[in-house]
Design an enzyme around this catalytic site. Sequence first.
Site, PDB file in Angstrom:
ATOM      1  N   MET A  99       0.831  -1.207   0.000  1.00  7.42           N
ATOM      2  CA  MET A  99       0.000   0.000   0.000  1.00  7.42           C
ATOM      3  C   MET A  99       0.864   1.256   0.000  1.00  7.42           C
ATOM      4  SD  MET A  99      -3.527  -0.694   2.069  1.00  7.42           S
ATOM      5  CE  MET A  99      -2.853  -0.452   3.720  1.00  7.42           C
ATOM      6  N   HIS A 126       9.092   1.006   3.616  1.00 14.76           N
ATOM      7  CA  HIS A 126      10.218   0.990   4.549  1.00 14.76           C
ATOM      8  C   HIS A 126      11.083  -0.219   4.228  1.00 14.76           C
ATOM      9  CE1 HIS A 126       7.964  -2.168   6.575  1.00 14.76           C
ATOM     10  NE2 HIS A 126       6.949  -1.334   6.753  1.00 14.76           N
ATOM     11  N   GLU A 127      12.117  -0.424   5.024  1.00 17.11           N
ATOM     12  CA  GLU A 127      13.083  -1.485   4.748  1.00 17.11           C
ATOM     13  C   GLU A 127      12.434  -2.863   4.720  1.00 17.11           C
ATOM     14  OE1 GLU A 127      16.244  -3.746   3.843  1.00 17.11           O
ATOM     15  OE2 GLU A 127      16.071  -1.574   3.641  1.00 17.11           O
ATOM     16  N   GLN A 147     -10.438  -2.637   2.456  1.00 11.99           N
ATOM     17  CA  GLN A 147      -9.995  -3.237   3.706  1.00 11.99           C
ATOM     18  C   GLN A 147      -9.978  -2.253   4.877  1.00 11.99           C
ATOM     19  OE1 GLN A 147      -6.243  -4.198   1.676  1.00 11.99           O
ATOM     20  NE2 GLN A 147      -5.168  -3.629   3.563  1.00 11.99           N
ATOM     21  N   HIS A 193       9.507  -3.671   3.427  1.00 17.08           N
ATOM     22  CA  HIS A 193       9.019  -3.880   2.065  1.00 17.08           C
ATOM     23  C   HIS A 193      10.181  -4.174   1.110  1.00 17.08           C
ATOM     24  CE1 HIS A 193       5.744  -1.172   3.671  1.00 17.08           C
ATOM     25  NE2 HIS A 193       5.017  -2.138   3.161  1.00 17.08           N
ATOM     26  N   LYS A 213       5.052 -10.154   9.335  1.00 19.60           N
ATOM     27  CA  LYS A 213       4.508  -9.236  10.339  1.00 19.60           C
ATOM     28  C   LYS A 213       2.990  -9.250  10.322  1.00 19.60           C
ATOM     29  CE  LYS A 213       4.217  -4.734  10.120  1.00 19.60           C
ATOM     30  NZ  LYS A 213       2.870  -4.486  10.730  1.00 19.60           N
ATOM     31  N   GLY A 259       4.936 -10.373   3.975  1.00 22.65           N
ATOM     32  CA  GLY A 259       5.705 -10.359   5.214  1.00 22.65           C
ATOM     33  C   GLY A 259       5.006 -11.087   6.348  1.00 22.65           C
TER      34      GLY A 259
END
Length: 276
Positions: free
Chosen positions: A25, A29-30, A58, A32, A147, A145
């Site tokens: 989206m 940042h690192e 979403q 991604h 996360k 990811g």
Amino acid sequence: MQVIHTVAELRQALVGRPNAFVPTMGNLHEGHLSLVRQAKAASQDGPVVASIFVNRLQFAPHEDFDRYPRTLARDAELLESAGCDYVFAPDEAELYPEPQGYKVQPPAELADILEGHFRPGFFTGVCTVVAKLFNIVQPRWAVFGKKDYQQLMVLRRMVAQLALPIEILAGETTRSEQGLALSSRNSYLSEAEREEALRLSRTLKAMIARWQGGERDVAAIEAEAMAALQAAGWAPDYLVLRRRLDLSAPAEGQPLVALAAARLGQTRLIDNLEFM
């Protein structure tokens, strides 16, 4: 690297070329960029595609769709530096030229718990946009990811049940030197909040330590973790111990994961840690 805004142009660029895909989206940042590098390694000589699209489907009405950062120029520079070949950055009219009446509804036992419980409809929005992007990009590999742990599980199951010819690759969570899981929403945090945000992963580690120390009253472990975060000024949604396989209650000898979602000030953070 080429930035493409239309479905037709992207399809023309990719025809006959197996590619690896990283949906995002934006506001990168690192974490991604590590997924892009993982995609590059998987595709070898094939192109890597990253999409940038803030998906309205979403977001609930009270969530941060309108204030979610849009940073396309910066994101494109970062993606190029990581080895991305194509950035697909459609606007809403391109991706949703008419109201999206057809949607992908994931199974309730996985999608209506944890994140799905606190964000009703979230995984329907995620599955719908990812399925649509898969149809556009037609990747051989797609990287997500860890996360977003539950999201990864939901999308893996979607690909399996729909028999999509895509290999889902999982990227490890990227953290700051202090241990904070990198997130686009971290940009909302003040300096003091960024320091306090480290408490979330520490709380997960404390829960894991209790389990690994022999405690088996999961409800007590979770309740005390919730109370500790609340006492520190957080508004937690959940802190839980679950089986990695299906996010059900933990069991002896099974690979496990600790998951958390909590609001610090105006920012909702999520994190997770795998353990045995």
